[in-house]
Each structure stands twice: as structure tokens, then as C-alpha cells.
Motif scaffolding. Structure first.
Motif, PDB file in Angstrom:
ATOM      1  N   GLN A 187       0.829  -1.201   0.000  1.00 36.53           N
ATOM      2  CA  GLN A 187       0.000   0.000   0.000  1.00 36.53           C
ATOM      3  C   GLN A 187       0.868   1.258   0.000  1.00 36.53           C
ATOM      4  O   GLN A 187       0.595   2.216  -0.729  1.00 36.53           O
ATOM      5  N   ALA A 188       1.936   1.253   0.778  1.00 37.03           N
ATOM      6  CA  ALA A 188       2.836   2.405   0.839  1.00 37.03           C
ATOM      7  C   ALA A 188       3.571   2.591  -0.487  1.00 37.03           C
ATOM      8  O   ALA A 188       3.701   3.711  -0.986  1.00 37.03           O
ATOM      9  N   ILE A 189       4.031   1.491  -1.072  1.00 41.36           N
ATOM     10  CA  ILE A 189       4.748   1.561  -2.354  1.00 41.36           C
ATOM     11  C   ILE A 189       3.820   2.079  -3.446  1.00 41.36           C
ATOM     12  O   ILE A 189       4.204   2.931  -4.252  1.00 41.36           O
ATOM     13  N   THR A 190       2.593   1.586  -3.466  1.00 38.81           N
ATOM     14  CA  THR A 190       1.611   2.048  -4.449  1.00 38.81           C
ATOM     15  C   THR A 190       1.373   3.543  -4.306  1.00 38.81           C
ATOM     16  O   THR A 190       1.346   4.279  -5.301  1.00 38.81           O
TER      17      THR A 190
ATOM     18  N   ASN B 180       1.918   8.582  -6.857  1.00 39.17           N
ATOM     19  CA  ASN B 180       2.065  10.014  -6.644  1.00 39.17           C
ATOM     20  C   ASN B 180       3.173  10.576  -7.533  1.00 39.17           C
ATOM     21  O   ASN B 180       3.044  11.664  -8.084  1.00 39.17           O
ATOM     22  N   LYS B 181       4.233   9.826  -7.694  1.00 40.34           N
ATOM     23  CA  LYS B 181       5.383  10.312  -8.459  1.00 40.34           C
ATOM     24  C   LYS B 181       5.189  10.165  -9.967  1.00 40.34           C
ATOM     25  O   LYS B 181       5.493  11.086 -10.725  1.00 40.34           O
ATOM     26  N   HIS B 182       4.685   9.011 -10.415  1.00 40.62           N
ATOM     27  CA  HIS B 182       4.643   8.714 -11.847  1.00 40.62           C
ATOM     28  C   HIS B 182       3.251   8.733 -12.461  1.00 40.62           C
ATOM     29  O   HIS B 182       3.125   8.779 -13.679  1.00 40.62           O
ATOM     30  N   GLY B 183       2.230   8.659 -11.640  1.00 34.24           N
ATOM     31  CA  GLY B 183       0.868   8.593 -12.150  1.00 34.24           C
ATOM     32  C   GLY B 183       0.376   7.160 -12.218  1.00 34.24           C
ATOM     33  O   GLY B 183       1.143   6.227 -12.412  1.00 34.24           O
ATOM     34  N   ARG B 184      -0.909   6.996 -12.054  1.00 37.27           N
ATOM     35  CA  ARG B 184      -1.507   5.660 -11.979  1.00 37.27           C
ATOM     36  C   ARG B 184      -1.363   4.887 -13.292  1.00 37.27           C
ATOM     37  O   ARG B 184      -1.052   3.701 -13.289  1.00 37.27           O
ATOM     38  N   LYS B 185      -1.594   5.543 -14.429  1.00 28.95           N
ATOM     39  CA  LYS B 185      -1.562   4.845 -15.714  1.00 28.95           C
ATOM     40  C   LYS B 185      -0.191   4.255 -16.012  1.00 28.95           C
ATOM     41  O   LYS B 185      -0.090   3.125 -16.475  1.00 28.95           O
ATOM     42  N   LYS B 186       0.868   5.011 -15.760  1.00 28.76           N
ATOM     43  CA  LYS B 186       2.211   4.500 -16.023  1.00 28.76           C
ATOM     44  C   LYS B 186       2.566   3.351 -15.086  1.00 28.76           C
ATOM     45  O   LYS B 186       3.214   2.394 -15.484  1.00 28.76           O
ATOM     46  N   CYS B 187       2.152   3.444 -13.833  1.00 31.21           N
ATOM     47  CA  CYS B 187       2.427   2.377 -12.870  1.00 31.21           C
ATOM     48  C   CYS B 187       1.690   1.100 -13.262  1.00 31.21           C
ATOM     49  O   CYS B 187       2.251   0.006 -13.180  1.00 31.21           O
ATOM     50  N   VAL B 188       0.444   1.229 -13.705  1.00 31.80           N
ATOM     51  CA  VAL B 188      -0.330   0.064 -14.143  1.00 31.80           C
ATOM     52  C   VAL B 188       0.364  -0.576 -15.337  1.00 31.80           C
ATOM     53  O   VAL B 188       0.503  -1.796 -15.412  1.00 31.80           O
ATOM     54  N   LYS B 189       0.806   0.235 -16.274  1.00 37.19           N
ATOM     55  CA  LYS B 189       1.463  -0.265 -17.471  1.00 37.19           C
ATOM     56  C   LYS B 189       2.808  -0.920 -17.138  1.00 37.19           C
ATOM     57  O   LYS B 189       3.135  -1.984 -17.669  1.00 37.19           O
ATOM     58  N   ALA B 190       3.581  -0.317 -16.259  1.00 38.16           N
ATOM     59  CA  ALA B 190       4.915  -0.828 -15.952  1.00 38.16           C
ATOM     60  C   ALA B 190       4.873  -2.089 -15.099  1.00 38.16           C
ATOM     61  O   ALA B 190       5.663  -3.010 -15.304  1.00 38.16           O
ATOM     62  N   LEU B 191       3.951  -2.139 -14.158  1.00 38.28           N
ATOM     63  CA  LEU B 191       3.955  -3.223 -13.168  1.00 38.28           C
ATOM     64  C   LEU B 191       2.853  -4.243 -13.372  1.00 38.28           C
ATOM     65  O   LEU B 191       2.778  -5.233 -12.644  1.00 38.28           O
ATOM     66  N   GLY B 192       1.984  -4.000 -14.332  1.00 33.83           N
ATOM     67  CA  GLY B 192       0.939  -4.964 -14.630  1.00 33.83           C
ATOM     68  C   GLY B 192      -0.170  -5.032 -13.594  1.00 33.83           C
ATOM     69  O   GLY B 192      -0.803  -6.072 -13.433  1.00 33.83           O
ATOM     70  N   TRP B 193      -0.389  -3.952 -12.882  1.00 30.46           N
ATOM     71  CA  TRP B 193      -1.477  -3.917 -11.903  1.00 30.46           C
ATOM     72  C   TRP B 193      -2.796  -3.941 -12.635  1.00 30.46           C
ATOM     73  O   TRP B 193      -2.927  -3.456 -13.759  1.00 30.46           O
ATOM     74  N   GLU B 194      -3.814  -4.473 -11.996  1.00 30.48           N
ATOM     75  CA  GLU B 194      -5.158  -4.431 -12.575  1.00 30.48           C
ATOM     76  C   GLU B 194      -5.823  -3.132 -12.172  1.00 30.48           C
ATOM     77  O   GLU B 194      -5.683  -2.683 -11.053  1.00 30.48           O
TER      78      GLU B 194
END
Length: 81
Positions: free
Chosen positions: A58-61, A66-80
Motif C-alpha cells: 500500500q505504501a509503495i503504491t 504520486n510520483k509517476h501517475g496511476r496509468k504508467k504504474c499500471v502499465k509498468a507493473l501490470g497492476w489491474e
């Protein structure tokens, strides 16, 4: 002068590089303790009370989105989403 194809290729490479940096940052953050992650979150965001961050994931998310934006994090890490 660069052609349009050169520009598109450079941007794709830049995007992949950014996604790789997010993955590396995620791996580095996973090595920290929850206490360190809470301190880091408090220093890089406007959040004051970090007691709501109850797990490392939760803290890492919170830090990465906050730093990169939700869309880029989803794309990079494969989050649903």
C-alpha cells in the motif's frame, strides 16, 4: 532533420526506459521496511498521518502513483485497474 518515424521510435524507447525505471524503483522500495516507507511517503507527498498505510504494498503504491501517475504504474507493473 528527423523524420516522423525517427521521432516515434525515440518516444517508444523513452517510454520503455521510463517503465523500466518504475520497475527498478518498485524493486528498490520493496527492500525497505514499512517504517522507512511511511517516512518516505510523508517526505514526498502532502500526507501527514501515514498510519493509514498499513502494508508495504500500500505504501509503495502510494509513493509510485504520486510520483509517476496511476496509468504508467499500471502499465509498468501490470497492476489491474
Amino acid at each position: 532533420m528527423k523524420s516522423f518515424n525517427d521521432f516515434v521510435t525515440e518516444n517508444q524507447t523513452s517510454d520503455e526506459w521510463q517503465l523500466e525505471q518504475i520497475r527498478k524503483e518498485h524493486a528498490g522500495l520493496k527492500k525497505k521496511s514499512l517504517k522507512d516507507l511511511r517516512n518516505h511517503a510523508a517526505s514526498v507527498t502532502k500526507i501527514i498521518d501515514t498510519s493509514g498505510l498499513t502494508s508495504k504494498d500500500q505504501a509503495i503504491t502510494h509513493i509510485l502513483t504520486n510520483k509517476h501517475g496511476r496509468k504508467k504504474c499500471v502499465k509498468a507493473l501490470g497492476w489491474e485497474e
